[in-house]
Design an enzyme around this catalytic site. Sequence first.
Site, PDB file in Angstrom:
ATOM      1  N   ASP A   1       1.057  -1.085   0.004  1.00  0.00           N
ATOM      2  CA  ASP A   1       0.027   0.150   0.039  1.00  0.00           C
ATOM      3  C   ASP A   1       1.063   1.106  -0.073  1.00  0.00           C
ATOM      4  O   ASP A   1       2.115   1.053   0.335  1.00  0.00           O
ATOM      5  CB  ASP A   1      -1.032   0.180   1.127  1.00  0.00           C
ATOM      6  CG  ASP A   1      -2.300   0.781   1.028  1.00  0.00           C
ATOM      7  OD1 ASP A   1      -3.305   0.258   0.788  1.00  0.00           O
ATOM      8  OD2 ASP A   1      -2.016   2.201   0.960  1.00  0.00           O
TER       9      ASP A   1
ATOM     10  N   ASP B   1       3.310   2.009  -4.303  1.00  0.00           N
ATOM     11  CA  ASP B   1       2.417   2.654  -5.358  1.00  0.00           C
ATOM     12  C   ASP B   1       1.922   1.882  -6.219  1.00  0.00           C
ATOM     13  O   ASP B   1       2.709   1.771  -7.352  1.00  0.00           O
ATOM     14  CB  ASP B   1       3.089   4.078  -5.621  1.00  0.00           C
ATOM     15  CG  ASP B   1       2.130   4.988  -6.207  1.00  0.00           C
ATOM     16  OD1 ASP B   1       1.007   4.416  -6.731  1.00  0.00           O
ATOM     17  OD2 ASP B   1       2.500   6.308  -6.677  1.00  0.00           O
ATOM     18  N   VAL B   2       0.790   1.501  -6.633  1.00  0.00           N
ATOM     19  CA  VAL B   2       0.445   0.554  -7.638  1.00  0.00           C
ATOM     20  C   VAL B   2       0.348   1.195  -8.813  1.00  0.00           C
ATOM     21  O   VAL B   2       0.168   0.376  -9.813  1.00  0.00           O
ATOM     22  CB  VAL B   2      -0.979  -0.170  -7.394  1.00  0.00           C
ATOM     23  CG1 VAL B   2      -0.869  -0.966  -6.005  1.00  0.00           C
ATOM     24  CG2 VAL B   2      -2.211   0.669  -7.388  1.00  0.00           C
TER      25      VAL B   2
ATOM     26  N   TYR C   1     -14.528   6.229 -13.161  1.00  0.00           N
ATOM     27  CA  TYR C   1     -14.188   5.020 -12.230  1.00  0.00           C
ATOM     28  C   TYR C   1     -14.895   3.835 -12.594  1.00  0.00           C
ATOM     29  O   TYR C   1     -14.223   2.743 -12.816  1.00  0.00           O
ATOM     30  CB  TYR C   1     -14.801   5.480 -10.754  1.00  0.00           C
ATOM     31  CG  TYR C   1     -14.676   4.482  -9.713  1.00  0.00           C
ATOM     32  CD1 TYR C   1     -13.603   4.119  -9.232  1.00  0.00           C
ATOM     33  CD2 TYR C   1     -15.916   3.919  -9.491  1.00  0.00           C
ATOM     34  CE1 TYR C   1     -13.598   3.226  -8.056  1.00  0.00           C
ATOM     35  CE2 TYR C   1     -16.025   2.859  -8.309  1.00  0.00           C
ATOM     36  CZ  TYR C   1     -14.871   2.508  -7.651  1.00  0.00           C
ATOM     37  OH  TYR C   1     -14.838   1.378  -6.614  1.00  0.00           O
TER      38      TYR C   1
ATOM     39  N   LYS D   1     -13.378   0.171 -13.656  1.00  0.00           N
ATOM     40  CA  LYS D   1     -13.976  -0.992 -13.049  1.00  0.00           C
ATOM     41  C   LYS D   1     -14.563  -1.897 -13.875  1.00  0.00           C
ATOM     42  O   LYS D   1     -14.513  -3.183 -13.734  1.00  0.00           O
ATOM     43  CB  LYS D   1     -14.750  -0.709 -11.795  1.00  0.00           C
ATOM     44  CG  LYS D   1     -14.219   0.089 -10.821  1.00  0.00           C
ATOM     45  CD  LYS D   1     -12.833  -0.879 -10.034  1.00  0.00           C
ATOM     46  CE  LYS D   1     -12.434  -0.253  -8.836  1.00  0.00           C
ATOM     47  NZ  LYS D   1     -11.397  -0.966  -7.980  1.00  0.00           N
TER      48      LYS D   1
ATOM     49  N   THR E   1     -16.006   1.947   4.438  1.00  0.00           N
ATOM     50  CA  THR E   1     -14.542   2.010   4.625  1.00  0.00           C
ATOM     51  C   THR E   1     -14.271   3.651   4.415  1.00  0.00           C
ATOM     52  O   THR E   1     -14.983   4.445   4.248  1.00  0.00           O
ATOM     53  CB  THR E   1     -13.754   1.194   3.465  1.00  0.00           C
ATOM     54  OG1 THR E   1     -14.162   1.766   2.252  1.00  0.00           O
ATOM     55  CG2 THR E   1     -14.228  -0.301   3.617  1.00  0.00           C
TER      56      THR E   1
ATOM     57  N   THR F   1     -15.952   5.318   1.490  1.00  0.00           N
ATOM     58  CA  THR F   1     -17.287   5.890   1.842  1.00  0.00           C
ATOM     59  C   THR F   1     -17.113   7.270   1.759  1.00  0.00           C
ATOM     60  O   THR F   1     -18.140   7.936   1.513  1.00  0.00           O
ATOM     61  CB  THR F   1     -17.877   5.229   2.943  1.00  0.00           C
ATOM     62  OG1 THR F   1     -17.417   3.615   2.914  1.00  0.00           O
ATOM     63  CG2 THR F   1     -19.424   5.309   2.786  1.00  0.00           C
TER      64      THR F   1
END
Length: 271
Positions: free
Chosen positions: A47, A72-73, A165, A169, A200, A203
């Site tokens: 993460d 960092d992905v 987003y 996805k 989480t 939210t």
Amino acid sequence: MSTNTPAPLRAYDLTGRVAVVTGAASGIGRRSSEFLAAAGARVVLGDVDADGLRETSERVNVHGRSVAEITDVTDRAAVEALIRRATEEYGRLDVLCNVAGAMSPGMIEEITDQQLEDALALNLRSVVWGCRAAIPAMKRNERGGSIINVSSGAIDAPVAGIGLYALAKAAVAMLTKTLAVEVGPYKIRVNALAPGATLTKFTTWRLQRADGTLDREAYDAFVERMKERSPLGEIGEAEDQAHLVLHLASDAARWTTGAILRANGGQTFAW
Ligand SMILES: NC(=O)c1ccc[n+]([C@@H]2O[C@H](COP(=O)([O-])OP(=O)(O)OC[C@H]3O[C@@H](n4cnc5c(N)ncnc54)[C@H](O)[C@@H]3O)[C@@H](O)[C@H]2O)c1
């Protein structure tokens, strides 16, 4: 057909397996890491959030062993290094959970090229990189492996203002299905979650005041609205997704691949 005495929980035993989890510092990634460790897996946690990672490590190490790597992905080399860490540290890789992600808000007409780049880097490219890097290590396993991607309930209905987003996805869902076909012959299963509203840090993305503090009234109203959308009258918790992660990681899901699993409280019926 097996005729021996059933022992269904044995299929959930992950002793000897090694898992990599991105987005492990919070929410769904943290809880999934805890569940995988509690089932016996050793876990490599990645993460960008160093403090969150430390807390997850402490929780995971109550059950078993883990290593954490600040990752960092959106950086391909960092994703590849995280996956390599599994084989360097524990000698194998059985499970990859691509959980890291965040909202990319904005009306399509107004988004900048940079927003487009950032959204795809975080919510799509990172997942492709993770999958691609994990496959060679999983191919070396006699019983293959399990890749679990996190898509979203946002792929089931268009909502103004979150199109970027949602499209990333949706691509993750299609990536999952295509890859299931491509790597199935190596016993590598590829599945995705499409979570509904789940409490989480995620939210809170649209519920902050200009100064960055949480607008409690707006937050409570949002939670109520999400509860009303579910026939169950409840909102999800990270744990609801972690149960699916554990299932997909385990031999109980031996025959499940290319699936998009929807723990969403039935919310999508109301959209
Ligand atoms: N919570 C929901 O309602 C919900 C619904 C549908 C899908 N999802 C998806 O679930 C996944 C997990 O989200 P969550 O709800 O646990 O949210 P969260 O905010 O609690 O956790 C997301 C984690 O991803 C990490 N992250 C963000 N950018 C990163 C980067 N560049 N590199 C590495 N890590 C990074 C964050 O630091 C954080 O720890 C995300 O992909 C999200 O899109 C969440």
